[in-house]
Design an enzyme around this catalytic site. Structure first.
Site, PDB file in Angstrom:
ATOM      1  N   ALA A 284       0.871  -1.173   0.000  1.00 39.14           N
ATOM      2  CA  ALA A 284       0.000   0.000   0.000  1.00 39.14           C
ATOM      3  C   ALA A 284       0.907   1.223   0.000  1.00 39.14           C
ATOM      4  O   ALA A 284       2.087   1.136   0.371  1.00 39.14           O
ATOM      5  CB  ALA A 284      -0.879  -0.010   1.242  1.00 39.14           C
TER       6      ALA A 284
ATOM      7  N   GLU B 162       4.251  -5.650   6.964  1.00 41.72           N
ATOM      8  CA  GLU B 162       3.433  -4.638   7.648  1.00 41.72           C
ATOM      9  C   GLU B 162       3.789  -4.505   9.129  1.00 41.72           C
ATOM     10  O   GLU B 162       3.731  -3.425   9.697  1.00 41.72           O
ATOM     11  CB  GLU B 162       1.951  -4.967   7.513  1.00 41.72           C
ATOM     12  CG  GLU B 162       1.376  -4.770   6.125  1.00 41.72           C
ATOM     13  CD  GLU B 162       1.555  -5.984   5.225  1.00 41.72           C
ATOM     14  OE1 GLU B 162       2.427  -6.830   5.491  1.00 41.72           O
ATOM     15  OE2 GLU B 162       0.800  -6.059   4.225  1.00 41.72           O
TER      16      GLU B 162
HETATM   17  N1  T1G Z   1       4.723   3.427   0.055  1.00 39.86           N
HETATM   18  C1  T1G Z   1       5.226   4.625  -0.294  1.00 39.86           C
HETATM   19  N2  T1G Z   1       6.536   4.843  -0.578  1.00 39.86           N
HETATM   20  C2  T1G Z   1       7.359   3.783  -0.490  1.00 39.86           C
HETATM   21  C3  T1G Z   1       6.904   2.501  -0.129  1.00 39.86           C
HETATM   22  C4  T1G Z   1       5.514   2.347   0.157  1.00 39.86           C
HETATM   23  N3  T1G Z   1       5.000   1.174   0.459  1.00 39.86           N
HETATM   24  N4  T1G Z   1       7.976   1.660  -0.135  1.00 39.86           N
HETATM   25  C5  T1G Z   1       9.036   2.397  -0.484  1.00 39.86           C
HETATM   26  N5  T1G Z   1       8.685   3.664  -0.697  1.00 39.86           N
HETATM   27  C6  T1G Z   1       9.552   4.765  -1.135  1.00 39.86           C
HETATM   28  C7  T1G Z   1      10.644   5.061  -0.137  1.00 39.86           C
HETATM   29  O1  T1G Z   1      10.165   5.956   0.850  1.00 39.86           O
HETATM   30  C8  T1G Z   1      11.676   5.700  -1.029  1.00 39.86           C
HETATM   31  O2  T1G Z   1      11.196   7.016  -1.304  1.00 39.86           O
HETATM   32  C9  T1G Z   1      11.558   4.912  -2.332  1.00 39.86           C
HETATM   33  O3  T1G Z   1      10.239   4.332  -2.297  1.00 39.86           O
HETATM   34  C10 T1G Z   1      12.586   3.833  -2.479  1.00 39.86           C
HETATM   35  O4  T1G Z   1      12.510   3.041  -1.282  1.00 39.86           O
HETATM   36  C11 T1G Z   1      -2.819  -3.200   3.118  1.00 39.86           C
HETATM   37  C12 T1G Z   1      -1.295  -1.721   4.710  1.00 39.86           C
HETATM   38  C13 T1G Z   1      10.336  -1.909  -1.457  1.00 39.86           C
HETATM   39  C14 T1G Z   1      12.199  -3.153  -0.326  1.00 39.86           C
HETATM   40  O5  T1G Z   1       6.349  -2.106   4.044  1.00 39.86           O
HETATM   41  O6  T1G Z   1      10.641  -2.277   2.165  1.00 39.86           O
HETATM   42  O7  T1G Z   1       0.853  -2.832   2.246  1.00 39.86           O
HETATM   43  O8  T1G Z   1      13.035   8.254  -0.139  1.00 39.86           O
HETATM   44  O9  T1G Z   1      14.830   3.581  -0.500  1.00 39.86           O
HETATM   45  O10 T1G Z   1      16.090   0.157  -0.630  1.00 39.86           O
HETATM   46  O11 T1G Z   1      -1.598  -4.941   4.039  1.00 39.86           O
HETATM   47  O12 T1G Z   1      11.225   0.419   0.049  1.00 39.86           O
HETATM   48  O13 T1G Z   1      13.136   7.834  -2.625  1.00 39.86           O
HETATM   49  O14 T1G Z   1      11.423   9.420  -1.675  1.00 39.86           O
HETATM   50  O15 T1G Z   1      13.486   1.702   0.552  1.00 39.86           O
HETATM   51  O16 T1G Z   1      15.266  -0.431  -3.010  1.00 39.86           O
HETATM   52  C15 T1G Z   1       3.868  -2.699   3.092  1.00 39.86           C
HETATM   53  C16 T1G Z   1       8.220  -0.890   2.351  1.00 39.86           C
HETATM   54  C17 T1G Z   1       3.148  -1.386   3.141  1.00 39.86           C
HETATM   55  C18 T1G Z   1       7.414  -2.113   1.934  1.00 39.86           C
HETATM   56  C19 T1G Z   1      12.663  -1.129  -1.721  1.00 39.86           C
HETATM   57  N6  T1G Z   1       5.059  -2.586   2.273  1.00 39.86           N
HETATM   58  N7  T1G Z   1       9.281  -0.624   1.397  1.00 39.86           N
HETATM   59  O17 T1G Z   1      13.836  -0.858  -1.005  1.00 39.86           O
HETATM   60  O18 T1G Z   1      14.335   1.490  -1.820  1.00 39.86           O
HETATM   61  S1  T1G Z   1       1.741  -1.443   4.185  1.00 39.86           S
HETATM   62  C20 T1G Z   1       6.231  -2.256   2.847  1.00 39.86           C
HETATM   63  C21 T1G Z   1      10.447  -1.335   1.422  1.00 39.86           C
HETATM   64  C22 T1G Z   1       0.662  -2.455   3.369  1.00 39.86           C
HETATM   65  C23 T1G Z   1      -1.446  -3.742   3.315  1.00 39.86           C
HETATM   66  C24 T1G Z   1      -0.561  -2.863   4.146  1.00 39.86           C
HETATM   67  C25 T1G Z   1      11.510  -0.898   0.475  1.00 39.86           C
HETATM   68  C26 T1G Z   1      11.643  -1.804  -0.766  1.00 39.86           C
HETATM   69  P1  T1G Z   1      12.257   8.215  -1.442  1.00 39.86           P
HETATM   70  P2  T1G Z   1      13.851   2.462  -0.647  1.00 39.86           P
HETATM   71  P3  T1G Z   1      14.984   0.059  -1.623  1.00 39.86           P
END
Ligand code: T1G
Length: 694
Positions: free
Chosen positions: A62, A124
């Protein structure tokens, strides 16, 4: 342009999601998926659907940036239900990291294919949440309760082969192209007329209910204080006890509780903050960086050896220099035994260990550093010694080499003045053990060049650290805030509390250990030496506490001598010692302090508010650029509980007006010396703002 496009590849309808950087499920993506699904289902020429993504990864979740905003339809759960209810086979073609809502979309698909390098996960819990779009109900039905519990509670992803073994993906492609592999797989599904399997249609997962209690016990220590891991277990339990329609309701209830919790806000703050710290305000993003292909370390002691390991772990050849052969041999032996322990734990192979040892070159001559790109000095914490080393490095090192000091308290500007190249000098304050602790305080000198700052900040990530840029002052950010916390803790003990009470209050707050257990671990002589060194310049009118010095003078230095503030019969578990209680009571009497009962609330306020006030001064002086930098220093350097977001985020959650009132209360009781509120704090309260607004 829509975030999702529908392309016809013969009888296959290909949905291509394109929402850089990680294809997060923003409103546009949800709407695009819904629209493409409607169109594909109405088109008789389309026999099957593939959902794939452009860019570097399948949907990574998300859109965290949308949390806290009013949700816009279509909701993710609606989109997921539509995908699963589709009357034509829907295949998820996964590459990169299918995480969170991304994996939940894939679980709603009828089949899942992954390229070999892909990973799938439900992280999450790391954001203080739980999978809120069916993941806690579908994953157990697909992969079983044990796998689901492990993935959802740890938040750790599975690589494609393991996900295939667990039944989460139906096939691992031969090649890395998800679109081609997805279309080929879809054609197979159509030609074989494979039956559509909807996970929500499967019954509750039969399992021994004891599994959940056992799992809770297993995580109790690591998840202490967190809310989300335990809600995750409750949600998975619902998948084992309830029909899907009821289980999904239970998941929703638990998800909303977490979504509205202060812990989720704190953990999401940390998620973004630990990325933001790499971006230095005022430093252009395109600032050139210097090549760092080789490194040199001066000093093969605990810190020098640990720092050398950081470079070897990153594949950077490193020369480590000592003055004497026996010290050098000891240093190399310590590095080798550190790696051997990691090999024994199965986290490193023997050949990887040898490969890394091969990158570390011992030397007795500083001249061997003449061609390295960066040198990090880690010699004894004395200014004259450091200045001598930097004077010699100035003569030896090539032009453009970065000269860094690992000092934890000394003035980097003064060290730089020992060279003719202050623009190349910077502080890189590693935390012990340097090969383990992720925090790196990068100290910018008055004359440090922009490209040196940019280079060291980029290098931090490359050597596996979270680099935070700080300014020159006594203790930089972390230790400067640790000092008032330690001061108040010591005062509280001489006023009536006992060390174990103070430690318990901060342990229960979420720190890994209290200040006195931490002092015993680090060695009481460390603080003792610093206090003695400063005695000559101390303001005699300032209240000081000397009861800890008395313990050191009894040769009780902490864990390393089997006794300090506490006794250590097993070498590591602190046991309150009546002898120390007597010493404290006698000390209070000696200084004319009438001991009193002190509340846990006073202990917590005085330790934390003193830190927060110091943090506000650090911001005022520009030693840290943002409050988030301070939060990251304390979370990664001192174990500040991540579910409280860091000291400054925590202060905003408490309310700066409450914090200021507390400081004023202690100012009335203890005077201005230590309790004069920071003007920045007063201004923010007047404006009704928080530190996060800066
Ligand atoms: N939403 C918005 N922005 C995100 C994002 C996300 N989910 N994930 C990453 N970004 C942005 C991050 O802030 C950065 O932005 C850029 O992308 C690159 O990220 C309903 C409610 C995917 C493994 O927890 O683990 O789904 O600083 O530097 O090292 O059940 O990002 O460049 O402006 O980390 O290559 C669940 C979180 C959400 C995944 C990539 N998903 N992200 O790593 O790049 S909750 C997560 C990561 C959800 C549902 C629930 C990592 C990555 P900026 P990065 P990276």
């Amino acid at each position: 342009m829509s975030a999702v496009t529908l392309k016809r590849e013969g009888e296959i309808g290909l949905f291509l999601v394109n929402n850089p950087p990680v294809n997060a499920l923003s409103h546009g993506v949800r709407e695009g998926l819904q629209d493409c699904l409607t169109e594909a289902l109405e088109d008789d020429a389309i026999k099957a659907i593939v959902i794939a993504c452009e860019g570097r990864t399948f949907i990574a979740g998300a859109d965290i940036r949308e949390f806290g905003q009013p949700p816009k339809e279509p909701h993710l759960t609606d989109v997921i239900e539509s995908i699963e209810a589709a009357t034509k086979p829907v295949i998820a073609a996964i590459h990169g990291t299918a995480l969170g809502g991304g994996l939940e979309v894939a679980l709603a698909c009828h089949f899942r294919l992954a390229v070999p390098s892909a990973k799938v996960g439900l992280p999450e819990v790391k954001l203080g949440l739980l999978p809120g779009a069916g993941g806690t109900q579908r994953l157990p039905r697909l992969a079983g309760v044990e796998t689901a519990l492990q993935m959802i509670v740890s938040g750790e992803p599975l690589p494609a082969p393991k996900a295939h073994e667990a039944g989460i993906v139906d096939e691992v492609a031969e090649a890395e192209d998800p679109v081609a592999a997805g279309i080929e797989f879809a054609r197979k599904v159509v030609s074989e007329n494979r039956e559509i399997r909807r996970l929500s249609g499967l019954p509750p997962v039969v399992t021994d209910p004891a599994v959940f209690d056992q799992f809770e016990k297993a995580i109790a220590h690591r998840a202490r204080g967190f809310l989300a891991p335990f809600h995750c277990i409750k949600a998975v339990r619902a998948a084992a006890e309830l029909p899907f329609s009821e289980g999904i309701e239970r998941e929703r209830e638990l998800f909303v509780e977490l979504l509205l919790s202060p812990q989720a806000a704190a953990q999401q703050h940390v998620f973004f903050a630990e990325r933001q710290v790499a971006r230095v305000p005022g430093l252009p993003k395109d600032t050139p960086t210097r090549e760092i292909n080789t490194a040199g370390i001066i000093g093969a002691g605990t810190m020098g050896g640990g720092i050398a390991m950081c470079f070897a772990n990153a594949g950077i050849p490193v020369t480590i220099v000592e003055a004497k052969q026996d010290a050098l041999d000891r240093g190399i032996e310590t590095i080798r035994s550190n790696y051997a322990r990691t090999v024994d734990k199965g986290r490193l192979s023997r050949e990887q260990m040898e490969q890394r040892m091969g990158l570390i070159t011992p030397s007795l001559k500083m001249e061997d550093l003449s061609s390295v790109d960066i040198v990090i000095e880690a010699v004894f914490e004395a200014m004259d010694i450091k200045k001598d080393v930097f004077g010699r490095l100035d003569e030896i090192c090539k032009e453009g080499a970065i000269l860094a000091t690992n000092t934890s308290t000394l003035d980097v500007n003064e060290i730089a003045s020992a060279t003719k190249r202050p623009q190349d000098v910077m502080g890189m304050h590693f935390f012990s053990p340097a090969n383990v602790m992720k925090l790196l305080e990068n100290v910018r000198g008055d004359r440090t060049a922009d490209d040196v700052v940019a280079t060291v900040m980029a290098l931090s990530k490359k050597i596996g650290k979270v680099g935070v840029l700080v300014g020159v002052c006594d203790g930089f950010v972390g230790n400067r805030m640790l000092a008032p916390r330690g001061r108040e803790a010591a005062f509280l003990v001489e006023e009536g509390a006992l060390p174990q009470q103070v430690d318990k209050v901060l342990y229960d707050f979420g720190f890994p250990m209290g200040p006195f257990a931490m002092a015993d671990l680090a060695g009481l002589d460390v603080g003792y030496r610093i206090r003695k060194a400063r005695e000559a310049t101390r303001d005699p009118n300032l209240r000081d506490s000397t009861w800890l010095d008395k313990i050191v003078e009894m040769d009780r230095l902490g864990q390393k001598t089997g006794a300090g503030v506490y006794r250590y019969e097993d070498g590591r578990t602190p046991i309150p010692d009546p002898e120390i209680e007597q010493l404290i009571v006698a000390h209070s009497k000696e200084i004319g302090m009438e001991r009193r009962d002190i509340s846990d609330e006073e202990i917590l306020e005085r330790c934390l508010y003193a830190m927060i006030n110091e943090g506000a001064k650090i911001l005022e002086e520009g030693i840290a650029a943002r409050s988030l930098d301070i939060d990251i220093v304390w979370i990664y350097g001192y174990g500040f509980p991540v579910y409280r977001g860091g000291p400054m985020f925590y202060a905003d959650q408490v309310g700066l007006d409450k914090v200021l009132a507390g400081i004023e209360k202690y100012r009335r009781r203890f005077g201005d010396d230590f309790w004069t509120p920071s003007p920045l704090l007063e201004r923010l309260v007047k404006e009704g703002k928080g530190f996060g607004s800066l």
